[in-house]
Motif scaffolding. Structure first.
Motif, PDB file in Angstrom:
ATOM      1  N   ALA A 105      -7.411  -3.666  -2.158  1.00 15.97           N
ATOM      2  CA  ALA A 105      -8.207  -4.642  -2.899  1.00 15.97           C
ATOM      3  C   ALA A 105      -9.597  -4.787  -2.290  1.00 15.97           C
ATOM      4  CB  ALA A 105      -7.489  -5.980  -2.921  1.00 15.97           C
ATOM      5  N   SER A 106      -9.694  -4.711  -0.969  1.00 19.29           N
ATOM      6  CA  SER A 106     -11.001  -4.801  -0.302  1.00 19.29           C
ATOM      7  C   SER A 106     -11.893  -3.621  -0.691  1.00 19.29           C
ATOM      8  CB  SER A 106     -10.834  -4.838   1.214  1.00 19.29           C
ATOM      9  OG  SER A 106     -10.081  -5.953   1.587  1.00 19.29           O
ATOM     10  N   LEU A 107     -11.324  -2.425  -0.712  1.00 23.14           N
ATOM     11  CA  LEU A 107     -12.119  -1.258  -1.101  1.00 23.14           C
ATOM     12  C   LEU A 107     -12.552  -1.338  -2.562  1.00 23.14           C
ATOM     13  CD1 LEU A 107     -10.183   1.533   0.784  1.00 23.14           C
ATOM     14  CD2 LEU A 107     -12.489   0.743   1.234  1.00 23.14           C
ATOM     15  N   ALA A 108     -11.687  -1.828  -3.419  1.00 26.22           N
ATOM     16  CA  ALA A 108     -12.062  -2.001  -4.818  1.00 26.22           C
ATOM     17  C   ALA A 108     -13.155  -3.061  -4.953  1.00 26.22           C
ATOM     18  CB  ALA A 108     -10.842  -2.387  -5.646  1.00 26.22           C
ATOM     19  N   LEU A 109     -13.086  -4.118  -4.155  1.00 26.54           N
ATOM     20  CA  LEU A 109     -14.121  -5.154  -4.177  1.00 26.54           C
ATOM     21  C   LEU A 109     -15.457  -4.603  -3.687  1.00 26.54           C
ATOM     22  CD1 LEU A 109     -14.903  -8.141  -4.576  1.00 26.54           C
ATOM     23  CD2 LEU A 109     -14.252  -8.496  -2.186  1.00 26.54           C
ATOM     24  N   ILE A 110     -15.429  -3.800  -2.643  1.00 27.74           N
ATOM     25  CA  ILE A 110     -16.668  -3.185  -2.136  1.00 27.74           C
ATOM     26  C   ILE A 110     -17.283  -2.291  -3.208  1.00 27.74           C
ATOM     27  CG2 ILE A 110     -17.561  -1.510  -0.464  1.00 27.74           C
ATOM     28  CD1 ILE A 110     -15.538  -2.719   1.541  1.00 27.74           C
ATOM     29  N   GLY A 111     -16.454  -1.526  -3.913  1.00 25.40           N
ATOM     30  CA  GLY A 111     -16.966  -0.694  -5.002  1.00 25.40           C
ATOM     31  C   GLY A 111     -17.571  -1.527  -6.121  1.00 25.40           C
ATOM     32  N   SER A 112     -16.959  -2.662  -6.423  1.00 20.33           N
ATOM     33  CA  SER A 112     -17.482  -3.541  -7.476  1.00 20.33           C
ATOM     34  C   SER A 112     -18.803  -4.177  -7.059  1.00 20.33           C
ATOM     35  CB  SER A 112     -16.474  -4.639  -7.802  1.00 20.33           C
ATOM     36  OG  SER A 112     -15.278  -4.077  -8.245  1.00 20.33           O
ATOM     37  N   ILE A 113     -18.887  -4.587  -5.805  1.00 25.56           N
ATOM     38  CA  ILE A 113     -20.143  -5.161  -5.310  1.00 25.56           C
ATOM     39  C   ILE A 113     -21.247  -4.107  -5.331  1.00 25.56           C
ATOM     40  CG2 ILE A 113     -21.284  -6.096  -3.256  1.00 25.56           C
ATOM     41  CD1 ILE A 113     -18.606  -7.514  -2.633  1.00 25.56           C
ATOM     42  N   GLY A 114     -20.916  -2.887  -4.941  1.00 25.32           N
ATOM     43  CA  GLY A 114     -21.896  -1.807  -4.996  1.00 25.32           C
ATOM     44  C   GLY A 114     -22.355  -1.528  -6.407  1.00 25.32           C
ATOM     45  N   PHE A 115     -21.451  -1.655  -7.359  1.00 20.50           N
ATOM     46  CA  PHE A 115     -21.801  -1.444  -8.765  1.00 20.50           C
ATOM     47  C   PHE A 115     -22.804  -2.490  -9.237  1.00 20.50           C
ATOM     48  CE2 PHE A 115     -20.869  -2.073 -13.328  1.00 20.50           C
ATOM     49  CZ  PHE A 115     -21.229  -0.825 -13.772  1.00 20.50           C
ATOM     50  N   THR A 119     -16.583   4.749  -7.913  1.00 20.61           N
ATOM     51  CA  THR A 119     -15.762   5.947  -7.781  1.00 20.61           C
ATOM     52  C   THR A 119     -15.103   5.999  -6.409  1.00 20.61           C
ATOM     53  OG1 THR A 119     -17.259   7.083  -9.268  1.00 20.61           O
ATOM     54  CG2 THR A 119     -15.797   8.455  -7.952  1.00 20.61           C
ATOM     55  N   LEU A 120     -15.860   5.714  -5.376  1.00 22.51           N
ATOM     56  CA  LEU A 120     -15.284   5.716  -4.033  1.00 22.51           C
ATOM     57  C   LEU A 120     -14.280   4.581  -3.861  1.00 22.51           C
ATOM     58  CD1 LEU A 120     -18.510   6.504  -2.014  1.00 22.51           C
ATOM     59  CD2 LEU A 120     -16.670   8.055  -2.610  1.00 22.51           C
ATOM     60  N   GLY A 121     -14.609   3.406  -4.395  1.00 20.50           N
ATOM     61  CA  GLY A 121     -13.680   2.280  -4.309  1.00 20.50           C
ATOM     62  C   GLY A 121     -12.398   2.541  -5.065  1.00 20.50           C
ATOM     63  N   THR A 122     -12.512   3.200  -6.202  1.00 20.75           N
ATOM     64  CA  THR A 122     -11.329   3.498  -7.004  1.00 20.75           C
ATOM     65  C   THR A 122     -10.438   4.511  -6.300  1.00 20.75           C
ATOM     66  OG1 THR A 122     -12.534   3.075  -9.020  1.00 20.75           O
ATOM     67  CG2 THR A 122     -10.549   4.377  -9.222  1.00 20.75           C
ATOM     68  N   SER A 123     -11.034   5.564  -5.780  1.00 24.75           N
ATOM     69  CA  SER A 123     -10.231   6.629  -5.167  1.00 24.75           C
ATOM     70  C   SER A 123      -9.438   6.128  -3.966  1.00 24.75           C
ATOM     71  CB  SER A 123     -11.131   7.790  -4.738  1.00 24.75           C
ATOM     72  OG  SER A 123     -11.756   8.346  -5.854  1.00 24.75           O
ATOM     73  N   VAL A 180      -3.185   0.865  -2.713  1.00 27.17           N
ATOM     74  CA  VAL A 180      -2.323   0.067  -3.595  1.00 27.17           C
ATOM     75  C   VAL A 180      -1.063   0.863  -3.955  1.00 27.17           C
ATOM     76  CG1 VAL A 180      -2.160  -1.003  -5.872  1.00 27.17           C
ATOM     77  CG2 VAL A 180      -4.193  -1.355  -4.476  1.00 27.17           C
ATOM     78  N   LEU A 181      -1.223   2.150  -4.196  1.00 33.46           N
ATOM     79  CA  LEU A 181      -0.060   2.977  -4.510  1.00 33.46           C
ATOM     80  C   LEU A 181       0.852   3.157  -3.300  1.00 33.46           C
ATOM     81  CD1 LEU A 181      -1.665   5.617  -6.864  1.00 33.46           C
ATOM     82  CD2 LEU A 181      -0.016   3.858  -7.459  1.00 33.46           C
ATOM     83  N   LEU A 182       0.290   3.243  -2.101  1.00 37.16           N
ATOM     84  CA  LEU A 182       1.129   3.287  -0.895  1.00 37.16           C
ATOM     85  C   LEU A 182       1.956   2.013  -0.768  1.00 37.16           C
ATOM     86  CD1 LEU A 182      -1.131   4.871   1.869  1.00 37.16           C
ATOM     87  CD2 LEU A 182       1.049   5.722   1.032  1.00 37.16           C
ATOM     88  N   ALA A 183       1.326   0.870  -1.024  1.00 35.09           N
ATOM     89  CA  ALA A 183       2.062  -0.405  -0.974  1.00 35.09           C
ATOM     90  C   ALA A 183       3.174  -0.416  -2.018  1.00 35.09           C
ATOM     91  CB  ALA A 183       1.096  -1.562  -1.201  1.00 35.09           C
ATOM     92  N   SER A 184       2.876   0.061  -3.214  1.00 34.45           N
ATOM     93  CA  SER A 184       3.884   0.086  -4.278  1.00 34.45           C
ATOM     94  C   SER A 184       5.039   1.018  -3.918  1.00 34.45           C
ATOM     95  CB  SER A 184       3.228   0.521  -5.579  1.00 34.45           C
ATOM     96  OG  SER A 184       4.177   0.649  -6.591  1.00 34.45           O
ATOM     97  N   MET A 185       4.720   2.180  -3.386  1.00 34.46           N
ATOM     98  CA  MET A 185       5.768   3.127  -3.008  1.00 34.46           C
ATOM     99  C   MET A 185       6.672   2.537  -1.932  1.00 34.46           C
ATOM    100  SD  MET A 185       3.769   6.763  -2.997  1.00 34.46           S
ATOM    101  CE  MET A 185       5.115   7.639  -2.264  1.00 34.46           C
ATOM    102  N   LEU A 186       6.072   1.913  -0.925  1.00 33.48           N
ATOM    103  CA  LEU A 186       6.865   1.332   0.155  1.00 33.48           C
ATOM    104  C   LEU A 186       7.730   0.183  -0.359  1.00 33.48           C
ATOM    105  CD1 LEU A 186       7.588   1.150   3.139  1.00 33.48           C
ATOM    106  CD2 LEU A 186       5.599  -0.327   3.439  1.00 33.48           C
ATOM    107  N   CYS A 187       7.156  -0.670  -1.167  1.00 29.06           N
ATOM    108  CA  CYS A 187       7.889  -1.824  -1.687  1.00 29.06           C
ATOM    109  C   CYS A 187       9.093  -1.396  -2.528  1.00 29.06           C
ATOM    110  CB  CYS A 187       6.940  -2.694  -2.509  1.00 29.06           C
ATOM    111  SG  CYS A 187       7.726  -4.107  -3.278  1.00 29.06           S
TER     112      CYS A 187
END
Length: 135
Positions: A23-33, A47-51, A57-64
Motif C-alpha cells: 500500500a505504501s508503494l502504491a501511495l508513493i506512485g499515486s503521489i508521484g502521479f 507504473t513503478l508503484g503498481t509493479s 499485496v499478492l505475497l500477503a494474499s498468497m501467505l494468508c
C-alpha cells in the motif's frame, strides 16, 4: 463473516507487513502521479508503484490463503505475471502514442528525438603475413 480471525499470529504479522509495504508503494506512485508536471514524467511513477506494490499485496494474499486453506494458494502467481507483463507494455504504448501526437502537433514539451548514427565501418583484420620462403 471473515475467516481472518482464524489466522495465526505468526502469519498475520508478515501478511500485515506485506500489505502495508504494498500500500505504501502504491501511495508513493499515486503521489508521484499528482506531483509530477508533464505526462512523460507522470507515466513512470504509477507504473513503478503498481509493479512493486501489487507484488507485495499478492505475497500477503498468497501467505494468508495458504495458511487458512492448509494448501498452497498459487493462483495469485498468474495475477502477478499478468501485472508484470502488461504494466510496462501499457506504459510504453501510452508514451509512444503521446510522443507521436505531440511531435505531429509540433509541441515544445516533447523530448528531442535521438540522432540517427551511421553504422561504424567494420573493423578490418590486419593483413596476414606471408610465410617466409624456404631456404
Amino acid at each position: 463473516m471473515t475467516h481472518l480471525a482464524d489466522l495465526p499470529v505468526w502469519a498475520a504479522i508478515p501478511v500485515a507487513l506485506f500489505l502495508l509495504l504494498g500500500a505504501s508503494l502504491a501511495l508513493i506512485g499515486s503521489i508521484g502521479f499528482v506531483r509530477l508536471r508533464s505526462f512523460y514524467e507522470r507515466v513512470h511513477a504509477p507504473t513503478l508503484g503498481t509493479s512493486m506494490g501489487i507484488g507485495f499485496v499478492l505475497l500477503a494474499s498468497m501467505l494468508c490463503f495458504t495458511v487458512l486453506q492448509s494448501r498452497p494458494a498459487l493462483h495469485e502467481i498468474l495475477i502477478a505475471i499478468f501485472m508484470v507483463v502488461t504494466t510496462p507494455i501499457t506504459l510504453m504504448l501510452l508514451a509512444r502514442a503521446a510522443l507521436y501526437r505531440d511531435r505531429s502537433e509540433g509541441s515544445d514539451d516533447v523530448p528531442a528525438a535521438a540522432p540517427v548514427q551511421a553504422a561504424a565501418p567494420p573493423a578490418t583484420a590486419p593483413p596476414a603475413q606471408e610465410p617466409a620462403p624456404p631456404v
